[in-house]
Design an enzyme around this catalytic site. Structure first.
Site, PDB file in Angstrom:
ATOM      1  N   ASP A  78      22.087  63.053  98.429  1.00  0.00           N
ATOM      2  CA  ASP A  78      21.820  61.637  98.206  1.00  0.00           C
ATOM      3  C   ASP A  78      22.949  61.130  97.330  1.00  0.00           C
ATOM      4  O   ASP A  78      23.306  61.763  96.327  1.00  0.00           O
ATOM      5  CB  ASP A  78      20.471  61.407  97.522  1.00  0.00           C
ATOM      6  CG  ASP A  78      20.065  59.941  97.586  1.00  0.00           C
ATOM      7  OD1 ASP A  78      19.980  59.398  98.706  1.00  0.00           O
ATOM      8  OD2 ASP A  78      19.862  59.326  96.527  1.00  0.00           O
ATOM      9  N   HIS A 202      33.117  62.756  95.557  1.00  0.00           N
ATOM     10  CA  HIS A 202      31.865  63.156  94.939  1.00  0.00           C
ATOM     11  C   HIS A 202      31.101  64.137  95.818  1.00  0.00           C
ATOM     12  O   HIS A 202      30.536  65.116  95.334  1.00  0.00           O
ATOM     13  CB  HIS A 202      31.006  61.927  94.661  1.00  0.00           C
ATOM     14  CG  HIS A 202      30.790  61.051  95.870  1.00  0.00           C
ATOM     15  ND1 HIS A 202      31.823  60.555  96.650  1.00  0.00           N
ATOM     16  CD2 HIS A 202      29.641  60.585  96.449  1.00  0.00           C
ATOM     17  CE1 HIS A 202      31.325  59.831  97.627  1.00  0.00           C
ATOM     18  NE2 HIS A 202      30.009  59.841  97.531  1.00  0.00           N
TER      19      HIS A 202
END
Length: 226
Positions: A78, A202
């Protein structure tokens, strides 16, 4: 002959799926670890409703549901954009910031409008990714259901107009602080090649951090340090 173990990548987002599989295959090495990556869409599994209040809880929710339905180890992430001047928004609502899930252009348009009067030096932001791995209970995985979560971040700033055609989500308006050595000007994530982006992203950092656990738990390689 080495036995292949399947791991389900718990996403139906095509852009995210392509990126996650590319990152994982690069980290794992093609056909060298005994791990086969399949997607939740490949197995006709539903897309979980994200009811968590953090990146970590949403990633774990998706991995848990996918592992439970498939009976296979599941890997989920997520991720989202955190804009400092907006008090960490859009955050976990990044994909549906405009009110509709997955409308990238509408999300970008709304965010740029909200930041229109913010000076360039105050448009700092970062992408955050939580990657979760769940290995379900079963005879092949003694010790019961196991799970872990790893985080990755990519810092940068929000520009005033989109640039670039690659990537997805907010990539066209995000300029990472970490830039390719070959770049003659600051590039947005959408202007980078997939290889350039994955090295600093990320998602790449989170998946790289969780990889040793995946190899140990799925293949039983206790020599890999988590």
């Amino acid at each position: 002959m080495e036995q292949t173990r399947r791991v389900v990548v718990a996403t139906h987002n095509q852009g995210k799926l392509v990126e996650m599989r590319r990152i994982l295959q690069s980290l794992l090495g093609r056909g060298q670890t005994g791990i086969e990556l399949v997607s939740a869409a490949d197995l006709n599994l539903p897309d979980p409703v994200e009811t968590g209040t953090t990146f970590e809880s949403n990633a774990l929710l998706k991995a848990n549901q996918t592992a439970e339905l498939s009976g296979l180890p599941a890997l989920a992430d997520d991720s989202g954009l955190v804009v400092d001047v907006m008090g960490a928004a859009p955050g976990i609502l990044s994909a549906r910031w405009c009110g509709r899930h997955g409308d990238d252009q509408a999300n970008i348009d709304l965010l740029l409008n909200q930041l229109s009067d913010i000076p360039d030096q105050d448009r700092t932001a970062r992408f955050v990714c939580a990657a979760a791995l769940v290995v379900p209970d079963g005879p092949e995985y003694p010790g019961g259901n196991r799970h872990t979560v790893r985080l990755g971040e990519m810092s940068g700033r929000i520009i005033r107009a989109p640039r670039g055609e690659d990537g997805f989500g907010y990539d066209p308006i995000f300029v990472p602080d970490d830039q390719p050595a070959s770049a003659d000007r600051p590039l947005t994530s959408a202007e980078m090649t997939p290889e350039q982006k994955n090295r600093i992203s990320h998602r790449g950092k989170a998946l790289s951090a969780i990889l040793p656990v995946l190899v140990e738990w799925v293949l039983g390689d206790t020599g890999v340090q988590a």
